[in-house]
Design a protein around this motif. Structure first.
Motif, mmCIF file in Angstrom:
data_model
loop_
_atom_site.group_PDB
_atom_site.id
_atom_site.type_symbol
_atom_site.label_atom_id
_atom_site.label_comp_id
_atom_site.label_asym_id
_atom_site.label_seq_id
_atom_site.Cartn_x
_atom_site.Cartn_y
_atom_site.Cartn_z
ATOM 1 N N SER A 14 0.859 -1.186 0.139
ATOM 2 C CA SER A 14 -0.130 0.036 0.105
ATOM 3 C C SER A 14 0.896 1.124 -0.115
ATOM 4 O O SER A 14 2.059 1.303 0.245
ATOM 5 N N GLU A 18 -0.399 7.997 1.230
ATOM 6 C CA GLU A 18 -1.788 7.875 1.206
ATOM 7 C C GLU A 18 -2.611 7.501 2.504
ATOM 8 O O GLU A 18 -4.079 7.114 2.165
ATOM 9 N N ASN A 46 5.881 3.799 1.017
ATOM 10 C CA ASN A 46 5.324 3.308 -0.372
ATOM 11 C C ASN A 46 5.778 1.884 -1.110
ATOM 12 O O ASN A 46 5.993 1.711 -2.082
ATOM 13 N N SER A 48 4.541 -0.196 -2.837
ATOM 14 C CA SER A 48 3.530 -0.452 -3.703
ATOM 15 C C SER A 48 3.392 -1.939 -4.632
ATOM 16 O O SER A 48 2.372 -2.216 -5.075
ATOM 17 N N GLU A 312 -7.334 0.682 -4.426
ATOM 18 C CA GLU A 312 -6.768 1.849 -4.051
ATOM 19 C C GLU A 312 -7.412 2.957 -3.340
ATOM 20 O O GLU A 312 -7.262 3.061 -2.258
ATOM 21 N N ARG A 313 -8.461 3.467 -4.032
ATOM 22 C CA ARG A 313 -9.065 4.728 -3.589
ATOM 23 C C ARG A 313 -10.073 4.551 -2.753
ATOM 24 O O ARG A 313 -10.511 5.440 -1.745
ATOM 25 N N GLY A 315 -9.869 1.867 -0.566
ATOM 26 C CA GLY A 315 -8.950 1.373 0.440
ATOM 27 C C GLY A 315 -9.585 -0.031 1.072
ATOM 28 O O GLY A 315 -9.820 -0.041 2.279
ATOM 29 N N ALA A 339 -5.382 2.565 0.848
ATOM 30 C CA ALA A 339 -4.317 2.712 -0.331
ATOM 31 C C ALA A 339 -3.821 1.425 -0.972
ATOM 32 O O ALA A 339 -2.667 1.738 -1.109
ATOM 33 N N SER A 341 -2.511 -1.622 -2.922
ATOM 34 C CA SER A 341 -1.823 -1.411 -4.336
ATOM 35 C C SER A 341 -1.451 -2.657 -5.003
ATOM 36 O O SER A 341 -1.226 -2.637 -5.963
#
Length: 346
Positions: A14, A18, A46, A48, A312-313, A315, A339, A341
């Motif tokens: 993640s 964010e 991050n 990700s 992601e957005r 969560g 967040a 990923s």
């Protein structure tokens, strides 16, 4: 190892910038596919994208920041959070978004600088300083997204003889020999498609490239003997007439080669496509809501019977049961994962 009795764990990456937890460890329920969070660590900014060493006791992560780094974690103890091994190692590239273990080294795709970095994996699993930074060249017609190269993914081919790097900014796929690594050839795709990730047919002779700037899949013939990638055609991943701005993020192929799934950000869906026997043609069966917003990653679960979307957005990580006849996913459940990923299993 796990209270679910499966011995299986999920690792969720993640964006800490964010509000993400960093790397989250969860148990996997073998019967339902449900995830149950156990631990997390924000020791690296991050993380990700993640990958596991073959033995499953070392986890590698990119640190998707302007400075760019990669890190190794020990994850052998299921009752403890991942333990960072040494310090994160700079990759000499900006915003690494993807990574792969190949031939005793960790390769990262660095989006911001349009490059691929090779870091040696040491005997104890830690990472050494970079031995190579391979810079791509090229641009595309989308001035805001393709002003220069943007390497977005790096993956070994099924034979283990080659590494393919997908570049969104240059509309190209680079083929490398792992030793070095050394450039072998560059394959240009249709201008403006913005290739992002790829996945191979289980037979190993076809590759499917998901395009971020045009919601399509590019079907390619792959020849492992010569390291040749040949584009054959494109297939839309959205229904005809869809007018929602969409940026596909990931492509997954079923273990039996019958189905392909894509994650579609904006449309916030999972597309199911049926493959013909040669793997050259596919037909869009349907799209299914992804269970949240902005599915950045899509992963096939350990059993091959479920898909996991990292939204992601919104969560969350949402899982889906797959119909064995049609390939169509049905929502099974979700967990909160700010967040999110990516998710991988080990």
């Amino acid at each position: 190892m796990s209270t679910t009795g499966t011995g299986q764990r999920a690792y969720i990456g993640s964006f800490t910038s964010e509000g993400g937890a960093g790397i989250t460890v969860a148990d996997v329920d073998a019967r339902t596919g449900a995830l149950r969070v156990r631990h997390s660590t924000d020791a690296v900014a991050n993380p990700s994208y993640l990958t596991l060493a073959p033995g499953g006791d070392i986890l590698y992560a990119v640190s998707e920041t302007d400075d760019g780094a990669a890190a190794a974690f020990r994850v052998a103890d299921p009752d403890s959070p991942p333990v960072l091994l040494g310090e994160p190692v700079p990759v000499h590239g900006a915003d690494p978004t993807h990574l792969a273990l190949v031939d005793g080294q960790l390769l990262t795709a660095n989006y911001g600088s349009g490059s691929v970095t090779a870091l040696p994996v040491l005997d104890d699993g830690r990472l050494g300083e970079p031995t190579a930074v391979l810079r791509h060249e090229g641009s595309g017609p989308h001035s805001e997204r393709q002003e220069g190269p943007h390497a977005h993914a790096v993956a070994p081919d099924p034979s283990g003889s080659w590494v393919l790097a997908v570049d969104l900014g240059a509309d190209a796929v680079w083929v490398y020999e792992p030793a070095g690594p050394r450039p072998h050839r560059e394959v240009r795709l249709r201008a403006g498609t913005g290739p992002r990730h790829l996945a191979f047919h289980p037979r190993g002779d076809r590759a499917y490239v998901i395009n971020e700037l045009d919601p399509t899949l590019t079907v390619c013939r792959w020849d492992a003997a010569s390291g040749a990638l040949e584009p054959l055609g494109e297939t839309p991943v959205l229904p005809r007439g869809t007018d929602v701005e969409t940026f596909p993020s990931e492509v997954v192929v079923s273990a039996d080669g019958r189905f392909v799934w894509t994650a579609n950000r904006g449309h916030d869906s999972i597309a199911t496509l049926a493959l013909d026997t040669p793997g050259d043609r596919m037909e869009l069966v349907t799209t299914t809501p992804c269970g949240g917003h902005w599915p950045r990653d899509l992963t096939l679960g350990p059993s091959g019977r479920r898909l996991y979307a990292s939204n992601e957005r919104s969560g969350d990580v949402t899982w889906f049961d797959l119909d064995p006849s049609t390939g169509v996913p049905t929502r099974g459940g979700s967990i909160e994962a700010p967040a999110a990923s990516c998710v991988i299993f080990g």
